[in-house]
Design a protein around this motif. Structure first.
Motif, short mmCIF file in Angstrom:
data_model
loop_
_atom_site.label_atom_id
_atom_site.label_comp_id
_atom_site.label_asym_id
_atom_site.label_seq_id
_atom_site.Cartn_x
_atom_site.Cartn_y
_atom_site.Cartn_z
N ALA A 7 0.83 -1.21 0.00
CA ALA A 7 0.00 0.00 0.00
C ALA A 7 0.86 1.26 0.00
O ALA A 7 0.58 2.21 -0.74
N ALA A 8 1.90 1.28 0.83
CA ALA A 8 2.76 2.46 0.90
C ALA A 8 3.52 2.67 -0.41
O ALA A 8 3.70 3.80 -0.87
N TRP A 9 3.95 1.57 -1.01
CA TRP A 9 4.66 1.67 -2.29
C TRP A 9 3.76 2.26 -3.36
O TRP A 9 4.16 3.16 -4.10
N ARG A 10 2.52 1.78 -3.43
CA ARG A 10 1.56 2.32 -4.40
C ARG A 10 1.31 3.81 -4.14
O ARG A 10 1.27 4.62 -5.08
N LEU A 11 1.13 4.18 -2.89
CA LEU A 11 0.83 5.56 -2.55
C LEU A 11 1.94 6.51 -3.01
O LEU A 11 1.67 7.59 -3.56
N LEU A 12 3.19 6.11 -2.82
CA LEU A 12 4.30 6.98 -3.19
C LEU A 12 4.49 7.08 -4.70
O LEU A 12 4.87 8.14 -5.22
N HIS A 13 4.23 6.00 -5.43
CA HIS A 13 4.61 5.94 -6.84
C HIS A 13 3.46 6.07 -7.83
O HIS A 13 3.70 6.21 -9.04
#
Length: 490
Positions: free
Chosen positions: A116-122
């Motif tokens: 989830a955090a990876w998607r949010l940043l990128h």
């Protein structure tokens, strides 16, 4: 009346500037001091007959989406992009590699707890890569073409990469993957804005890919030269310009040179505060380049790594941060950050049958004279036991040799100047007109101007637009390119 322009230096920016000016009917002449054009974007058989080694850049997340290159349609002049199965890999001491997939969802899924955090940043960059590049490849002190997208990017980009990675991610894989992309800034990971490099490089990799050019990076230059020939641009090689007063009269002179070379020229008319700012220009860390010819693929512990175009050979977030911190302090790291490319995995033209050309460089202090090659070997062997046994040829190019080959690479600095402090925003001097070189009719178009280093031609493109406006020629809109197909497997 036909307008005329002279360009000194024939790197990608000088060539892109020439193409932009010629498109508007300007008669352009280029002078290049070397025997070949292309600057650091060249290829040669330095590992022996039948090999193709990229002398500068090897993988091109900015090149494939460059607004200038897309506008010019280089694919119609013979350029072909090749994609690996994975744009990037980052080996870890556990034996597994963190992998950047060509799409955001696949990368996130493999990162598990950090999905989830990876998607949010990128997701903004990965979802809008061409628009993101239009924002990122121009002066930062302007109204961006896509302001809402830029505002969202800025909220992620402002922070140091190490703090962002520690706060956003729980797994070492996600932290290392993020850190490796941030290290492209050649700044300590505690420096502001380094998270922006991670988000941009990662987002582009998960959308446009990090491709190589078929036949070597020199193929990009070959396409530009064919386009310029058709446009009637004159190119003179082995033509070193020492005094601008010896050149024919022209409406504009563009310098594809960094501040040190600009100051060495006679007859520029530059003085006062502008010259003082150029004298204070600071160059960044150097690259210690090592190219290998192997008798087969690198024996990575994680076999998937052999299918990655770019490999960040560095270890954990802490390892990357420590290496970049050492470089910033003027020390050669015991375990340097090594960037490695494996073009032969998708381009059989790079080496004779069964062999592979491996391109790599380590981040080192500017002008480093220490023998760093063995440390590069050790870093690769750390994640690929038996690597040394596969070497059948190698060429080391330390920072000073890079500068001897291309004077713009001062002390091995491949980015045209450090990105520390105000030099990230104000290149090459504090001004809202970064391409005007402090004297009437004189312009600068090198990587020392926005947007900085990389094979994308955008510094030259913007400088050419500044010339056109000053000549009263309204620049044609940069064409909005068709969507680039997402990369497939290699």
């Amino acid at each position: 009346m036909t307008r005329t322009a002279i360009i000194v230096g024939a790197g990608p920016n000088g060539l892109a500037a020439a193409a932009r000016l010629a498109e508007h009917g300007v008669q352009v002449t280029i002078h290049e001091q070397g025997a070949r054009v292309g600057g650091a974007a060249r290829s040669a058989d330095t590992l022996g007959p039948g090999t193709t080694v990229d002398l500068g850049a090897a993988a091109h997340p900015f090149g494939i989406g460059s607004p200038a290159f897309r506008h010019l349609g280089l694919e119609g002049h013979g350029l072909r992009w090749l994609h690996h199965r994975y744009p990037m890999a980052h080996p870890l001491d556990s034996g597994r590699s963190a992998l950047l997939h060509p799409d955001l969802d696949s990368t996130a899924a493999e990162l598990g707890v950090d999905a989830a955090a990876w998607r949010l940043l990128h997701r903004a960059v990965a979802g809008h890569p061409l628009e993101s590049l239009r924002n990122a490849t121009g002066p930062l002190l302007r109204i961006p073409p896509h302001p809402l997208l830029m505002a969202g990017f800025g909220a992620r980009a402002l922070w140091p990469a190490d703090a962002t990675a520690k706060l956003a991610f729980r797994s070492e894989a996600a932290r290392a993957l993020f850190a490796g992309s941030a290290a492209h800034s050649m700044l300590p990971l505690g420096h502001p804005f380094t998270a922006g490099f991670a988000v941009l490089f990662g987002g582009l990799g998960q959308s446009l890919g990090w491709p190589v050019a078929e036949g070597g990076t020199g193929a990009i230059i070959d396409a530009l030269v064919r386009l310029l020939a058709a446009a009637g641009v004159e190119i003179h090689t082995d033509s070193r310009v020492r005094d601008l007063r010896e050149l024919p009269a022209s409406d504009a002179i563009l310098l594809d040179l960094t501040p040190r070379q600009v100051l060495e020229l006679e007859g520029t008319g530059i003085g006062g505060r502008y010259a003082a700012h150029l004298r204070r220009w600071k160059y960044g860390p150097g690259a210690f380049k090592v190219d290998y010819l192997l008798d087969g693929p690198i024996p990575w512990r994680d076999e998937r790594t052999a299918h990655a175009g770019t490999v960040h050979v560095a270890g954990s977030l802490a390892d990357v941060a420590a290496a970049e911190r050492d470089v910033a302090r003027g020390r050669v790291p015991e375990r340097p950050f090594v960037m490695l490319a494996q073009p032969s995995a998708v381009d059989g033209s790079r080496a004779p049958g069964g062999q592979q050309v491996i391109w790599s460089y380590a981040h080192v202090p500017n002008g480093c004279a220490e023998p760093v090659g063995p440390a590069v070997d050790r870093q690769i062997e750390r994640f690929a036991p038996g690597f040394r046994d596969r070497i059948i040829g190698r060429v080391e190019t330390p920072p000073r040799a890079l500068e001897d080959w291309n004077p713009n690479l001062v002390g091995g600095d491949i980015g045209g100047g450090s990105l520390r402090g105000t030099q990230q925003l104000l290149r090459p001097v504090p001004t809202l007109r970064p391409y005007h070189a402090g004297a009437p009719g004189l312009y600068i178009c090198s990587s020392s101007t926005p947007p900085g280093g990389g094979v994308h031609g955008m510094a030259g493109w913007h400088a050419a637009d500044a010339v056109l406006r000053d000549l009263g020629l309204k620049p044609l809109p940069t064409r909005r390119p068709a969507r680039i197909p997402r990369p497939g497997g290699g």
